[in-house]
Design a protein around this motif. Structure first.
Motif, mmCIF file in Angstrom:
data_model
loop_
_atom_site.group_PDB
_atom_site.id
_atom_site.type_symbol
_atom_site.label_atom_id
_atom_site.label_comp_id
_atom_site.label_asym_id
_atom_site.label_seq_id
_atom_site.Cartn_x
_atom_site.Cartn_y
_atom_site.Cartn_z
ATOM 1 N N TYR A 233 0.834 -1.208 0.000
ATOM 2 C CA TYR A 233 0.000 0.000 0.000
ATOM 3 C C TYR A 233 0.867 1.257 0.000
ATOM 4 N N VAL A 234 1.904 1.276 0.835
ATOM 5 C CA VAL A 234 2.780 2.446 0.904
ATOM 6 C C VAL A 234 3.524 2.636 -0.413
ATOM 7 N N THR A 235 3.992 1.535 -1.011
ATOM 8 C CA THR A 235 4.707 1.636 -2.286
ATOM 9 C C THR A 235 3.828 2.271 -3.351
ATOM 10 N N ASP A 236 2.578 1.825 -3.432
ATOM 11 C CA ASP A 236 1.659 2.378 -4.431
ATOM 12 C C ASP A 236 1.356 3.847 -4.141
ATOM 13 N N LYS A 237 1.103 4.158 -2.880
ATOM 14 C CA LYS A 237 0.755 5.544 -2.515
ATOM 15 C C LYS A 237 1.924 6.486 -2.762
ATOM 16 N N VAL A 238 3.131 6.066 -2.350
ATOM 17 C CA VAL A 238 4.297 6.932 -2.501
ATOM 18 C C VAL A 238 4.668 7.096 -3.971
ATOM 19 N N SER A 239 4.453 6.058 -4.773
ATOM 20 C CA SER A 239 4.724 6.170 -6.209
ATOM 21 C C SER A 239 3.899 7.303 -6.813
ATOM 22 N N LYS A 240 2.625 7.385 -6.435
ATOM 23 C CA LYS A 240 1.762 8.433 -6.955
ATOM 24 C C LYS A 240 2.205 9.817 -6.469
ATOM 25 N N VAL A 241 2.567 9.899 -5.186
ATOM 26 C CA VAL A 241 3.008 11.186 -4.642
ATOM 27 C C VAL A 241 4.305 11.622 -5.303
ATOM 28 N N THR A 242 5.230 10.677 -5.496
ATOM 29 C CA THR A 242 6.526 11.005 -6.095
ATOM 30 C C THR A 242 6.357 11.477 -7.529
ATOM 31 N N ARG A 243 5.464 10.815 -8.270
ATOM 32 C CA ARG A 243 5.216 11.252 -9.651
ATOM 33 C C ARG A 243 4.635 12.664 -9.674
ATOM 34 N N ALA A 244 3.747 12.945 -8.742
ATOM 35 C CA ALA A 244 3.149 14.280 -8.686
ATOM 36 C C ALA A 244 4.205 15.332 -8.336
ATOM 37 N N LEU A 245 5.048 15.025 -7.364
ATOM 38 C CA LEU A 245 6.086 15.965 -6.970
ATOM 39 C C LEU A 245 7.145 16.102 -8.063
ATOM 40 N N GLY A 246 7.362 15.027 -8.825
ATOM 41 C CA GLY A 246 8.348 15.075 -9.898
ATOM 42 C C GLY A 246 8.046 16.167 -10.897
ATOM 43 N N ARG A 247 6.762 16.415 -11.137
ATOM 44 C CA ARG A 247 6.385 17.472 -12.073
ATOM 45 C C ARG A 247 6.694 18.855 -11.505
ATOM 46 N N LEU A 248 6.820 18.938 -10.186
ATOM 47 C CA LEU A 248 7.156 20.220 -9.562
ATOM 48 C C LEU A 248 8.656 20.420 -9.431
ATOM 49 N N MET A 249 9.432 19.369 -9.716
ATOM 50 C CA MET A 249 10.869 19.438 -9.469
ATOM 51 C C MET A 249 11.681 19.050 -10.697
ATOM 52 N N PRO A 250 11.578 19.794 -11.801
ATOM 53 C CA PRO A 250 12.442 19.502 -12.948
ATOM 54 C C PRO A 250 13.894 19.829 -12.588
ATOM 55 N N ALA A 288 10.268 -5.834 0.363
ATOM 56 C CA ALA A 288 9.784 -4.500 0.740
ATOM 57 C C ALA A 288 10.910 -3.483 0.678
ATOM 58 N N GLN A 289 12.095 -3.880 1.095
ATOM 59 C CA GLN A 289 13.234 -2.965 1.046
ATOM 60 C C GLN A 289 13.573 -2.583 -0.388
ATOM 61 N N ARG A 290 13.529 -3.550 -1.303
ATOM 62 C CA ARG A 290 13.827 -3.247 -2.703
ATOM 63 C C ARG A 290 12.803 -2.274 -3.279
ATOM 64 N N SER A 291 11.521 -2.513 -2.984
ATOM 65 C CA SER A 291 10.465 -1.656 -3.536
ATOM 66 C C SER A 291 10.600 -0.220 -3.041
ATOM 67 N N LEU A 292 10.787 -0.054 -1.735
ATOM 68 C CA LEU A 292 10.881 1.291 -1.185
ATOM 69 C C LEU A 292 12.227 1.939 -1.507
ATOM 70 N N ARG A 293 13.249 1.112 -1.709
ATOM 71 C CA ARG A 293 14.554 1.661 -2.094
ATOM 72 C C ARG A 293 14.466 2.317 -3.484
ATOM 73 N N ARG A 294 13.713 1.701 -4.381
ATOM 74 C CA ARG A 294 13.541 2.295 -5.711
ATOM 75 C C ARG A 294 12.862 3.660 -5.603
ATOM 76 N N LEU A 295 11.876 3.759 -4.735
ATOM 77 C CA LEU A 295 11.197 5.031 -4.550
ATOM 78 C C LEU A 295 12.125 6.066 -3.918
ATOM 79 N N GLN A 296 12.937 5.617 -2.963
ATOM 80 C CA GLN A 296 13.881 6.528 -2.325
ATOM 81 C C GLN A 296 14.876 7.063 -3.348
ATOM 82 N N ARG A 297 15.333 6.213 -4.236
ATOM 83 C CA ARG A 297 16.283 6.643 -5.268
ATOM 84 C C ARG A 297 15.663 7.703 -6.171
#
Length: 522
Positions: A233-250, A288-297
């Protein structure tokens, strides 16, 4: 209101964790975990039923609050004050015909009031004090009510929790509140194989099926406390938040690193919510560590405006985001330390702050130990920053930008990197005769940047006549000494990288040279 100040808890149940000093959702989840794990550890089972109260804080009738205040023996003068406070309230609105309509208000704890949460707890406390079946507990966080029943087998636990739910529902109705059966969930905790067909739980006139996991207080808890569903659940939620923030951070023309760090804190807070409870399971789950590590990167790369090929450890170090398993472990230790203070009656703001400061230093030490692993990617960056780790983490008002990140990572307009990603046929330096165009060569050797390098020498205090050579480690150490040094290196990086990028674009515009074997001239 001195009476409330001196009697803040007014004899509230110990299992009410919401709106109370020194209590948090982690305390409530820890209590639930302790009850269920103890039952399973002794060879039994536990069933937890989470009730959802419809529009709870707006629906609590005022007569229920008044009754509870009387039962709690709140002084008469305070009750008269509160009676006046809760009287003659109304709302005005225009109906579909445009007419102004006034409706009196007779329910709801006052929103945005310091008294509102306390009045809710006082009124709802009776729900936690209903007669309990053997092996049953009720845990609350504000209106989030969890009923737990333990027994030797699942059928007995189901009977017990059904009886307890009926009693709780009856009391909730007496308060003038309603439970949404459609949102009610139930989960079974068991350590050994049980019957394939699980019983259903009676909730009012409906039956609720037992599931393997459910969401409670923002965390998905499952039958084995493995948190697999929560991490997904966290991986899916954070993926969406990160994509949204990515548009604010070129990488270019975006906000500075300090603002990007603020955005990253939002994402980290989502990831690390409830960390003291799921930390142990996270450390055991490589998936779980691999999934969240990708998001952290991805997040770290956005913070420092780096190339997407930058490794997780290098990008996280530059962005000052510790590995998640280390941060989760730190939060768990802080939670356990503060909990121990409360248990001994020694809690104070200073004592809690001391624990946090100590554990922050432990986190730095664990991060440093982690960075010593020779198998990590991003050695260039790690070796440059490692000797100055604490200074780098705690720096203020010094921002890494797109140009600095290229020199610090070696990923950018360097022949060595362009050859690696297939954009060049060799790694030679187009600005001098060197066979290898790397970040180190650009920083300390390439003659094309002698003037810029000399200016940087003078700013950060390196005398070229002494045979000094700029290295990443040296530059990092000197730039951290002052804002002036940092600005000098930032200017050098921008000057050099912009020129290299423009030269690379110009080469890309040139037509390809004719192959000697196909040239028809002469």
């Amino acid at each position: 209101m001195d009476w409330f100040a001196n009697n803040a808890d007014v004899d509230l149940s110990a299992n009410q964790f919401g709106f109370r000093k020194q209590r948090s959702t982690c305390d409530a989840l820890s209590r639930v975990k302790a009850i269920t794990s103890c039952a399973v550890g002794e060879g039994g089972v536990a069933i937890a039923v989470a009730l959802d109260i419809e529009n709870a804080f707006n629906s609590l009738p005022w007569h229920s609050i008044r009754t509870a205040l009387a039962e709690k023996r709140v002084p008469d003068y305070l009750r008269r004050i509160l009676d006046a406070y809760l009287s003659e309230r109304f709302i005005e609105f225009r109906n579909t015909r445009g007419e102004l309509v006034r409706r009196s208000v007779e329910a709801g704890v006052p929103q945005r009031s310091v008294l509102g949460p306390l009045l809710w707890n006082i009124a709802y406390d009776s729900t936690l004090r209903v007669t309990k079946e053997p092996g049953c507990d009720v845990v609350c966080y504000a209106d989030d009510t969890l009923i737990i029943a333990t027994a030797d087998d699942v059928n007995t636990a189901a009977i017990r929790v059904g009886i307890q739910v009926a009693r709780i529902l009856s009391q909730i109705r007496r308060l003038g509140l309603r439970v949404s059966v459609q949102k009610t969930e139930a989960v079974v905790f068991r350590g050994r194989a049980g019957p394939d067909v699980l019983p259903t739980i009676s909730v009012g006139d409906s039956r609720v099926e037992l599931k393997g996991s459910m969401k409670y207080l923002g965390v998905f808890i499952d039958s084995g406390w493995s948190f697999g569903d929560h991490f997904a659940y966290v991986t899916d939620k954070v993926s969406k938040v990160t994509r949204a923030l990515g548009r604010l951070m070129p990488n270019l023309r975006g906000p500075r690193e300090d603002k990007r760090n603020l955005y990253s804190k939002v994402v980290q807070s989502v990831i690390l919510y409830g960390a003291p409870i799921w930390c142990d399971s996270f450390e055991r789950s490589s998936g779980a560590q691999r999934s969240l590590r990708r998001l952290q990167r991805t997040l770290a790369i956005r913070v420092i405006s780096a190339y997407r090929t930058t490794s997780c450890d290098a990008a996280s170090l530059l962005a000052r985001i510790p590995p998640l398993h280390i941060t989760a472990r730190c939060r768990k230790r802080v939670f356990e330390g503060v909990t121990a203070l409360k248990a001994r009656g020694e809690w104070s703001p200073d004592a809690a702050a001391s624990i946090r400061e100590t554990e922050q230093l432990v986190l730095y030490h664990e991060w440093a130990q982690y960075l010593r692993n020779p198998a990590l990617w991003g050695k260039r960056t790690i070796e440059a920053i490692y000797p100055h780790l604490v200074e780098w983490i705690e720096r203020r008002y010094l921002c890494v930008d797109y140009y600095m990140s290229q020199l610090l990572t070696g990923h950018g307009s360097f022949g060595h990197y362009l050859l690696r990603i297939g954009k060049r046929e060799d790694e030679s330096c187009p600005h001098c005769d060197s066979d290898a165009d790397t970040a180190e060569h650009t920083l300390g050797e390439c003659a094309a940047w002698d003037d810029a390098r000399t200016r940087l020498f003078s700013k950060i205090g390196l005398n070229p006549e002494d045979g000094g050579i700029l290295t990443l480690r040296f530059v990092v150490g000197r730039t951290l000494e002052s804002e002036e040094n940092w600005a000098a290196f930032s200017h050098f990086a921008a000057t050099v990288v912009k020129t290299k990028e423009e030269a690379e674009r110009n080469r890309d515009r040139l037509p390809p040279s004719p192959h000697p074997l196909t040239d028809s001239s002469g």
